[in-house]
Design a protein around this motif. Structure first.
Motif, PDB file in Angstrom:
ATOM      1  N   ILE A   1     -11.401  11.421 -10.716  1.00  0.00           N
ATOM      2  CA  ILE A   1     -11.450  10.198 -11.519  1.00  0.00           C
ATOM      3  C   ILE A   1     -10.628   9.091 -10.846  1.00  0.00           C
ATOM      4  O   ILE A   1     -11.066   7.941 -10.767  1.00  0.00           O
ATOM      5  CB  ILE A   1     -10.906  10.464 -12.939  1.00  0.00           C
ATOM      6  N   LEU A   2      -9.454   9.458 -10.358  1.00  0.00           N
ATOM      7  CA  LEU A   2      -8.575   8.445  -9.768  1.00  0.00           C
ATOM      8  C   LEU A   2      -9.253   7.736  -8.603  1.00  0.00           C
ATOM      9  O   LEU A   2      -9.150   6.522  -8.448  1.00  0.00           O
ATOM     10  CB  LEU A   2      -7.271   9.104  -9.305  1.00  0.00           C
ATOM     11  N   THR A   3      -9.968   8.495  -7.777  1.00  0.00           N
ATOM     12  CA  THR A   3     -10.579   7.897  -6.584  1.00  0.00           C
ATOM     13  C   THR A   3     -12.080   7.712  -6.755  1.00  0.00           C
ATOM     14  O   THR A   3     -12.772   7.436  -5.788  1.00  0.00           O
ATOM     15  CB  THR A   3     -10.325   8.773  -5.346  1.00  0.00           C
ATOM     16  N   ASN A   4     -12.580   7.901  -7.960  1.00  0.00           N
ATOM     17  CA  ASN A   4     -14.006   7.798  -8.230  1.00  0.00           C
ATOM     18  C   ASN A   4     -14.818   8.737  -7.325  1.00  0.00           C
ATOM     19  O   ASN A   4     -15.899   8.393  -6.849  1.00  0.00           O
ATOM     20  CB  ASN A   4     -14.475   6.349  -8.046  1.00  0.00           C
ATOM     21  N   GLY A   5     -14.281   9.902  -7.057  1.00  0.00           N
ATOM     22  CA  GLY A   5     -14.994  10.907  -6.277  1.00  0.00           C
ATOM     23  C   GLY A   5     -14.983  10.683  -4.780  1.00  0.00           C
ATOM     24  O   GLY A   5     -15.509  11.500  -4.022  1.00  0.00           O
ATOM     25  N   SER A   6     -14.360   9.588  -4.336  1.00  0.00           N
ATOM     26  CA  SER A   6     -14.442   9.274  -2.904  1.00  0.00           C
ATOM     27  C   SER A   6     -13.368   9.985  -2.098  1.00  0.00           C
ATOM     28  O   SER A   6     -13.496  10.131  -0.883  1.00  0.00           O
ATOM     29  CB  SER A   6     -14.296   7.766  -2.707  1.00  0.00           C
ATOM     30  N   GLY A   7     -12.298  10.428  -2.773  1.00  0.00           N
ATOM     31  CA  GLY A   7     -11.191  11.024  -2.032  1.00  0.00           C
ATOM     32  C   GLY A   7     -10.486  10.000  -1.166  1.00  0.00           C
ATOM     33  O   GLY A   7      -9.866  10.335  -0.166  1.00  0.00           O
ATOM     34  N   ALA A   8     -10.568   8.738  -1.576  1.00  0.00           N
ATOM     35  CA  ALA A   8      -9.990   7.651  -0.782  1.00  0.00           C
ATOM     36  C   ALA A   8      -8.467   7.757  -0.789  1.00  0.00           C
ATOM     37  O   ALA A   8      -7.897   8.323  -1.709  1.00  0.00           O
ATOM     38  CB  ALA A   8     -10.417   6.310  -1.378  1.00  0.00           C
ATOM     39  N   PRO A   9      -7.773   7.187   0.155  1.00  0.00           N
ATOM     40  CA  PRO A   9      -8.292   6.593   1.372  1.00  0.00           C
ATOM     41  C   PRO A   9      -8.646   7.632   2.451  1.00  0.00           C
ATOM     42  O   PRO A   9      -7.909   8.583   2.625  1.00  0.00           O
ATOM     43  CB  PRO A   9      -7.111   5.728   1.829  1.00  0.00           C
ATOM     44  N   MET A  10      -9.744   7.394   3.082  1.00  0.00           N
ATOM     45  CA  MET A  10     -10.212   8.208   4.221  1.00  0.00           C
ATOM     46  C   MET A  10     -10.216   9.708   3.921  1.00  0.00           C
ATOM     47  O   MET A  10      -9.737  10.505   4.710  1.00  0.00           O
ATOM     48  CB  MET A  10      -9.352   7.954   5.460  1.00  0.00           C
ATOM     49  N   ASN A  11     -10.755  10.081   2.767  1.00  0.00           N
ATOM     50  CA  ASN A  11     -10.859  11.503   2.409  1.00  0.00           C
ATOM     51  C   ASN A  11      -9.528  12.229   2.337  1.00  0.00           C
ATOM     52  O   ASN A  11      -9.497  13.451   2.329  1.00  0.00           O
ATOM     53  CB  ASN A  11     -11.765  12.256   3.406  1.00  0.00           C
ATOM     54  N   SER A  12      -8.428  11.492   2.276  1.00  0.00           N
ATOM     55  CA  SER A  12      -7.132  12.179   2.323  1.00  0.00           C
ATOM     56  C   SER A  12      -6.758  12.812   0.993  1.00  0.00           C
ATOM     57  O   SER A  12      -5.829  13.605   0.925  1.00  0.00           O
ATOM     58  CB  SER A  12      -6.032  11.201   2.741  1.00  0.00           C
ATOM     59  N   THR A  13      -7.465  12.460  -0.085  1.00  0.00           N
ATOM     60  CA  THR A  13      -7.162  13.082  -1.377  1.00  0.00           C
ATOM     61  C   THR A  13      -8.350  13.892  -1.889  1.00  0.00           C
ATOM     62  O   THR A  13      -8.384  14.270  -3.057  1.00  0.00           O
ATOM     63  CB  THR A  13      -6.802  12.025  -2.444  1.00  0.00           C
ATOM     64  N   LYS A  14      -9.302  14.144  -1.003  1.00  0.00           N
ATOM     65  CA  LYS A  14     -10.461  14.930  -1.442  1.00  0.00           C
ATOM     66  C   LYS A  14     -10.088  16.406  -1.459  1.00  0.00           C
ATOM     67  O   LYS A  14      -9.574  16.939  -0.476  1.00  0.00           O
ATOM     68  CB  LYS A  14     -11.656  14.692  -0.518  1.00  0.00           C
ATOM     69  N   THR A  15     -10.335  17.064  -2.603  1.00  0.00           N
ATOM     70  CA  THR A  15      -9.961  18.476  -2.725  1.00  0.00           C
ATOM     71  C   THR A  15     -11.185  19.364  -2.514  1.00  0.00           C
ATOM     72  O   THR A  15     -12.311  18.874  -2.439  1.00  0.00           O
ATOM     73  CB  THR A  15      -9.381  18.768  -4.118  1.00  0.00           C
ATOM     74  N   LEU A  16     -10.922  20.676  -2.440  1.00  0.00           N
ATOM     75  CA  LEU A  16     -12.004  21.648  -2.232  1.00  0.00           C
ATOM     76  C   LEU A  16     -13.087  21.533  -3.298  1.00  0.00           C
ATOM     77  O   LEU A  16     -14.282  21.535  -2.976  1.00  0.00           O
ATOM     78  CB  LEU A  16     -11.435  23.067  -2.273  1.00  0.00           C
TER      79      LEU A  16
END
Lengths: 292, 334
Positions: free
Chosen positions: B276-291
């Motif tokens: 929700i925080l990154t709207n699914g983007s894992g922004a910035p640069m996929n650094s917060t995208k989880t498994l």
């Protein structure tokens, strides 16, 4: 040097900080922790009372007068928040009722009866307790598609009948709170097994059922991952999905007062229920666990 | 950490069972008596009847999905520009592709980094608060109030919490407004555009949501320790920090291990907040995208083969961790 001498002179018992100082530190830290927990909600409530212009001008710690306006624009929004709350209530209530009823039944089966596969089934349930729903989401999603249950609440509600965690709690509670002699007595009085369960066991399990109903309700209320895969019809969406929708909308056009109102609206019911029952929840959980 | 929600009371029950060395698996009393009773045999049939709902629902909605998830991971099966590709049997090909692409390692690393950043302060604060709450000498007042407050964030919808923090930490949001007016920053800080501030934000939210739960868990464990041990240590002139290090911590080890592993399992599932925080983007640069965000992407794109492979790898990891917990439980139960 003087300090060291002083501390050496003291009897061993008074080493370390005196109790009053420790207590004072504890209160200070706890106050900071409380502020850390509540600050965000305070800002949320304040900002719900302010309009976009005021919000853009910067934060002030005092409420304004636009609560009703924000509430009205929430009602007028294209995201059906009120319908969403109704949907969430429906799903969470049914989930809580079914999950606790059948988990108690499952626990009772293991607790009160003696049969061949008992040990195996109990061990099996304990082993699957930790498997998260995410890892089976793919198969679950495909099953739902195959059963034509997309946009239906059945896949959100019915699977909670098999809730290993709730089962485990019930089983623990039964071990210390459900004497089997009562069940025997009911049998002698000619009560059928199913009736004994419903009219004698369930009432005795009330405290445990209440605790688990609350947690199952909250869990379902907050659940986002699985419902977001299954519900696509806006009218059927639960609150977490609607909030995700809100997040993906175009932010530049947004009325921020309304956004805060929507967030407050989604969490308010759980917060109110929690504050009403908090003693019972925190205390009950602790008591249940100590007895466990 | 979303699906742990309804697990808390049982976790605590389990935790205290650990402390007291009680057996979760012990047969009920009266078992022997029931066996002697001939009539009991016909009653005991009811054990199976009462298990039917659980077993049927479990088989349909959990077991079959698990099997089809594994099955799907052996096939190439996805939609590309509205064209269905496959399903074609690929053996372990999807796993090879997944591991060769290497994205999964990036997301595993993100998940673990954010978990550790949230978990370390969480366990430290929980130990401290748990020790204070359970210390009979300290006699803290308003304990119920404090416990109520620290537990509150755990019940808040993670989606709403993510949304709230997104609004609060936006470039023109109230936090930046406060920080600028206090003179801490000259101009608004872009919290969500910097790798480490975005990660810290997510870790902080996880910390906030879970430390109350961990505190109550550890406190239940601490209250289960024989009070005469503390009294003896006090008579011997030990300070409270010595008592904590020499008595509380060692006796708390099984619970601590339990807390670490359940939190790790929860951490691997981290999804709602960063999504929700990154709207699914894992922004910035996929650094917060989880498994799980990675898995969710494959599910949304209907790439069943890859989604299956990610799920199965996650399943294996969780299964190993679960077995450890199961072992701890049964060891302390003996």
């Amino acid at each position: 040097m003087a300090n060291q001498d002083a501390s050496l002179a003291k009897p061993a018992r008074q080493k370390g900080l005196p109790i009053k100082a420790r207590r004072a530190i504890a209160y200070v830290v706890l106050t900071i922790v409380v502020v850390m927990c509540l600050f965000w909600f305070y800002v949320l409530v304040i900002n719900t009372t302010r309009n976009t212009g005021e919000l853009a001008a910067g934060f002030t710690p005092f409420p304004s007068t636009h609560f009703i306006d924000n509430w009205k624009s929430l009602l007028a929004d294209s995201l059906p928040m009120v319908k969403g709350m109704f949907n969430s209530l429906l799903v969470a209530t049914l989930t809580a009722v079914l999950s606790t009823y059948f988990s108690t039944m499952t626990a009772y089966a293991i607790h009160a009866y003696d049969f061949k596969l008992k040990k195996f089934i109990f061990t099996f349930i304990l082993m699957i307790m930790m498997i998260p729903s995410q890892v089976t989401a793919l198969g679950f999603f495909r099953l739902v598609l195959k059963m034509n249950l997309e946009d239906s609440y059945i896949p959100l509600i019915v699977p909670s009948i098999a809730a290993p965690v709730t089962f485990y709690y019930m089983k623990q509670y039964m071990e210390s709170n459900l004497p089997l002699s009562l069940v025997e007595a009911a049998r002698i009085d000619g009560s059928g097994e199913f009736r004994t369960f419903n009219s004698i066991v369930l009432p005795l399990m009330k405290p445990a059922i209440a605790v688990q109903m609350i947690f199952t309700f909250v869990g379902s209320w907050n659940n986002y991952f699985i419902p977001a895969l299954i519900i696509h019809d806006t009218k059927k969406m639960t609150l977490p999905i609607l909030l995700a929708r809100l997040r993906s909308a175009d932010w530049l056009k947004f009325d921020m007062g309304k956004v805060y109102a929507m967030i407050l609206f989604s969490i308010a019911p759980v917060v109110v229920v929690y504050l009403l029952l908090s003693r019972f929840i925190v205390g009950g959980v602790a008591a249940g666990s100590v007895k466990g | 950490m979303s699906d742990q929600n309804n697990g808390k009371p049982a976790e605590q029950a389990q935790a205290s069972a650990l402390m007291q060395g009680k057996s979760g698996a012990s047969a009920p009393d009266g078992k022997a008596a029931a066996r002697k009773n001939k009539k009991a045999v016909s009653y005991n049939r009811w054990g199976y009847y009462f298990l039917i709902p659980f077993i049927v629902v479990y088989l349909i909605f959990s077991f079959i999905p698990l099997c089809t998830t594994i099955y799907n991971s052996f096939f190439i099966n996805y939609l590309a520009r509205m064209k269905q590709v496959g399903p074609t049997f690929d053996g372990l090909g999807r796993y090879v592709k997944l591991l060769q692409d290497g994205d999964i390692f990036v997301y595993l690393k993100n998940t673990m980094i954010m978990w550790i950043m949230g978990f370390v302060p969480q366990i430290l604060l929980s130990l401290l608060l748990g020790a204070w709450f359970s210390d009979p000498q300290l006699r803290l007042k308003f304990q119920n109030f404090f416990k109520t407050v620290i537990y509150l964030p755990n019940l808040i919808m993670a989606a709403a919490f993510g949304m709230l923090f997104f609004a609060l930490f936006a470039d023109s949001g109230p936090i930046n407004s406060i920080l600028v007016s206090l003179g801490i920053f000259k101009e608004p800080f872009k919290f969500l555009a910097n790798v480490w501030s975005a990660r810290w934000l997510i870790a902080f939210m996880n910390f906030l949501m879970w430390f109350g739960n961990t505190t109550i868990l550890l406190m239940a464990g601490m209250l289960g320790i024989d009070p005469s041990l503390f009294e003896a240590a006090q008579v011997d002139g030990a300070t409270s920090s010595q008592i904590f290090r020499m008595i509380t911590l060692p006796l708390l080890r099984p619970i601590l291990l339990y807390v670490v592993i359940t939190s790790l399992i929860g951490g691997l599932q981290m999804f709602d907040v960063p999504q929700i925080l990154t709207n699914g983007s894992g922004a910035p640069m996929n650094s917060t995208k989880t498994l799980v965000m990675f898995l969710n992407e494959y599910l949304k794109n209907k790439n069943y083969g890859m989604a299956g492979a990610v799920s199965v790898l996650m399943f294996i990891v969780t299964a190993i961790l679960s077995i450890i917990i199961f072992r701890i439980n049964s060891r302390t139960n003996k």
